[in-house]
Write a protein that holds these residues in place. Structure first.
Motif, PDB file in Angstrom:
ATOM      1  N   TYR A 189      15.865  -0.184  12.586  1.00 37.97           N
ATOM      2  CA  TYR A 189      14.891  -0.016  11.499  1.00 37.97           C
ATOM      3  C   TYR A 189      14.195   1.340  11.612  1.00 37.97           C
ATOM      4  O   TYR A 189      14.167   1.964  12.680  1.00 37.97           O
ATOM      5  CB  TYR A 189      13.848  -1.139  11.539  1.00 37.97           C
ATOM      6  CG  TYR A 189      14.464  -2.507  11.355  1.00 37.97           C
ATOM      7  CD1 TYR A 189      14.879  -2.936  10.100  1.00 37.97           C
ATOM      8  CD2 TYR A 189      14.631  -3.361  12.442  1.00 37.97           C
ATOM      9  CE1 TYR A 189      15.456  -4.193   9.937  1.00 37.97           C
ATOM     10  CE2 TYR A 189      15.206  -4.612  12.295  1.00 37.97           C
ATOM     11  CZ  TYR A 189      15.617  -5.017  11.027  1.00 37.97           C
ATOM     12  OH  TYR A 189      16.193  -6.253  10.864  1.00 37.97           O
ATOM     13  N   THR A 224       5.426  -3.957   6.160  1.00 36.57           N
ATOM     14  CA  THR A 224       6.694  -3.652   5.501  1.00 36.57           C
ATOM     15  C   THR A 224       6.429  -2.744   4.296  1.00 36.57           C
ATOM     16  O   THR A 224       5.474  -2.953   3.544  1.00 36.57           O
ATOM     17  CB  THR A 224       7.365  -4.954   5.027  1.00 36.57           C
ATOM     18  OG1 THR A 224       7.553  -5.812   6.165  1.00 36.57           O
ATOM     19  CG2 THR A 224       8.706  -4.665   4.382  1.00 36.57           C
ATOM     20  N   GLU A 244      10.258  -2.789   0.009  1.00 37.57           N
ATOM     21  CA  GLU A 244      11.044  -1.602  -0.294  1.00 37.57           C
ATOM     22  C   GLU A 244      11.688  -1.048   0.969  1.00 37.57           C
ATOM     23  O   GLU A 244      11.309  -1.379   2.093  1.00 37.57           O
ATOM     24  CB  GLU A 244      10.146  -0.517  -0.911  1.00 37.57           C
ATOM     25  CG  GLU A 244       9.361  -0.945  -2.144  1.00 37.57           C
ATOM     26  CD  GLU A 244      10.212  -0.941  -3.401  1.00 37.57           C
ATOM     27  OE1 GLU A 244      11.407  -0.567  -3.317  1.00 37.57           O
ATOM     28  OE2 GLU A 244       9.686  -1.306  -4.475  1.00 37.57           O
ATOM     29  N   THR A 245      12.640  -0.160   0.747  1.00 37.27           N
ATOM     30  CA  THR A 245      13.212   0.607   1.857  1.00 37.27           C
ATOM     31  C   THR A 245      12.885   2.089   1.710  1.00 37.27           C
ATOM     32  O   THR A 245      13.111   2.873   2.642  1.00 37.27           O
ATOM     33  CB  THR A 245      14.750   0.428   1.900  1.00 37.27           C
ATOM     34  OG1 THR A 245      15.305   0.829   0.643  1.00 37.27           O
ATOM     35  CG2 THR A 245      15.104  -1.024   2.194  1.00 37.27           C
ATOM     36  N   ASP A 284      10.696  -0.414   7.349  1.00 39.56           N
ATOM     37  CA  ASP A 284      11.574  -1.096   6.387  1.00 39.56           C
ATOM     38  C   ASP A 284      12.026  -2.463   6.898  1.00 39.56           C
ATOM     39  O   ASP A 284      12.789  -3.159   6.227  1.00 39.56           O
ATOM     40  CB  ASP A 284      12.778  -0.225   6.021  1.00 39.56           C
ATOM     41  CG  ASP A 284      13.595   0.211   7.232  1.00 39.56           C
ATOM     42  OD1 ASP A 284      13.174  -0.076   8.376  1.00 39.56           O
ATOM     43  OD2 ASP A 284      14.643   0.850   7.040  1.00 39.56           O
TER      44      ASP A 284
END
Length: 436
Positions: free
Chosen positions: A22, A84, A103-104, A48
């Protein structure tokens, strides 16, 4: 919690997240403060990884905002919030989004935040700064600027109106003009914010080292009239120049706020509200007078603090600070017993400090302050509050009939004891037989 311990924990968390595939960044105030050359007070992480995955990687962690993807990780007395990456859905209640999307893309997370200076992310390993909103330039320009449309940000969470003031005061920044005007336009919305949330912001403005600047900004933005109309009423209330050459009640109060050094919450509120009764008691009779302003000030102060949901213990202490602040002028004329009772007020050091600030913000004469301070230092706790020589049971055994006079009798005994006239129970009984 030491900053170094929190930072070590934050780096440990980031390392574990990275080792499990991550991405993680320091985010918010810790990045802002580092760029300012200040030591961060705490560390937050954006990642993320999903909340469930964060919780599984850090056994013993706690979901503090599961709906919003926030996990609290604790270790060795330090704690770090791990959130996150997310974007927020529409806000309907002036505080919470109706939902969030995890979200990323860190840009999406930055765009949902309140002010540009709080939306910076930093790679814990390379030091690279991610700035999607111009926060770095605003730090250099010393500006508090809302992200995107200021009115939209303030409508989303109306507490941001007061937070903008707090950040500007605490950081020594200006509020960017469009953001400032949006605060003025939206100022009436602040009354819909929960009292406890407003209280917490006001407490921080009062105690974090920039109270005067904070209250000047509250006034200039129009927020003061909304959250503390009783304090706003101090503006323009003249004072007798022979005692207050500095000007009106508002000016005097601002000067005191500016001189505070690391005050407790209660002392700070005592300073702010010590003259809150003056606007309603102003009259001119040969000179300007404020008869009864202390007693009225206690009542007004109590109503304000109850409205803001301060604790009962805090309210009692602020009431005492207001109620006793004028007694210092008579301290040299007090009987020994009266003086000792005065000196044994709870947290007397704060009564002293309020009086010192009161003097320095007006006539600047510290005679009464120095006298009270020297007496307080010279007397031992036992001299100020000696053990009782008699109780009601002693009076009954001595042949007195219980009744309302008992309290007067015991008070007379304590007076004589504090004056040094009696020292033993036998002397106390002899004193009573002569008096009663």
């Amino acid at each position: 919690m030491q900053n170094s311990t929190a930072e070590a924990l934050a780096r440990h968390i980031a390392t574990i997240l990275r080792d499990h595939g991550y991405r993680a960044w320091f985010v918010g105030g810790c990045v802002r403060d580092r760029l300012r050359g200040a030591a961060p007070k705490d560390f937050d992480i954006a990642t993320d990884a999903t909340p469930d995955r964060i919780a599984s990687l850090f056994p013993g962690s706690r979901l503090v905002g599961a709906h919003f993807g926030v996990v609290l990780v604790r270790s060795g007395g330090a704690e770090v919030e791990v959130a996150t990456l997310r974007s927020d859905h529409a806000y309907r209640d002036g505080r919470h989004p109706e939902g969030v999307t995890f979200e990323t893309d860190p840009r999406m997370d930055a765009l949902r935040r309140d002010f540009t200076v709080n939306a910076l992310l930093q790679d814990p390993f390379t030091g690279e700064i991610l700035d999607f909103v111009g926060g770095r330039a605003d730090i250099e320009a010393r500006l508090i600027r809302a992200i995107g449309d200021p009115e939209a940000r303030f409508t989303e969470d109306r507490l941001r109106l007061v937070r903008a003031v707090r950040f500007a005061a605490a950081l020594g920044f200006e509020i960017e003009p469009k953001t400032f005007e949006a605060i003025r336009r939206c100022r009436s919305q602040v009354v819909t914010v929960a009292a406890e949330r407003v209280r917490d912001e006001l407490n921080r403005i009062l105690t974090e080292g920039a109270a005067r600047r904070g209250f000047e900004l509250l006034d200039q933005t129009g927020l003061l009239e909304q959250v503390l109309p009783e304090v706003a009423a101090m503006k323009g209330v003249a004072q007798p120049p022979e005692f207050h050459p500095e000007g009106d009640v508002w000016t005097h109060t601002l000067l005191m706020l500016g001189m505070m050094e690391r005050p407790s919450v209660e002392l700070a509120w005592g300073v702010l509200l010590h003259d809150v009764g003056k606007p309603s008691t102003f009259r001119v009779a040969k000179r300007i007078r404020f008869d009864g302003h202390v007693e009225l000030g206690v009542q007004i102060g109590r109503r304000i603090l109850q409205r803001l949901r301060l604790s009962s213990a805090s309210i009692r202490h602020v009431e005492a600070l207001i109620a006793n602040h004028l007694r210092f002028k008579d301290v040299r004329k007090m009987k020994e017993s009266t003086l000792k009772r005065f000196l044994r007020l709870e947290r007397f050091e704060e009564h002293l400090e309020l009086h010192r600030l009161d003097c320095l913000s007006s006539h600047r004469k510290l005679d009464s302050y120095e006298y009270a301070k020297s007496k307080y230092a010279a007397l031992t706790p036992e001299q100020i509050r000696p053990p009782r020589l008699l109780t009601g049971h002693d009076l009954i055994r001595a042949g007195y009939t219980p009744g309302p006079q008992f309290s007067k009798m015991l008070e007379a005994v304590e007076d004589a004891q504090l004056e040094g006239l009696i020292r033993t129970p036998e002397e106390a009984l002899s004193f009573l037989r002569q008096r009663f």
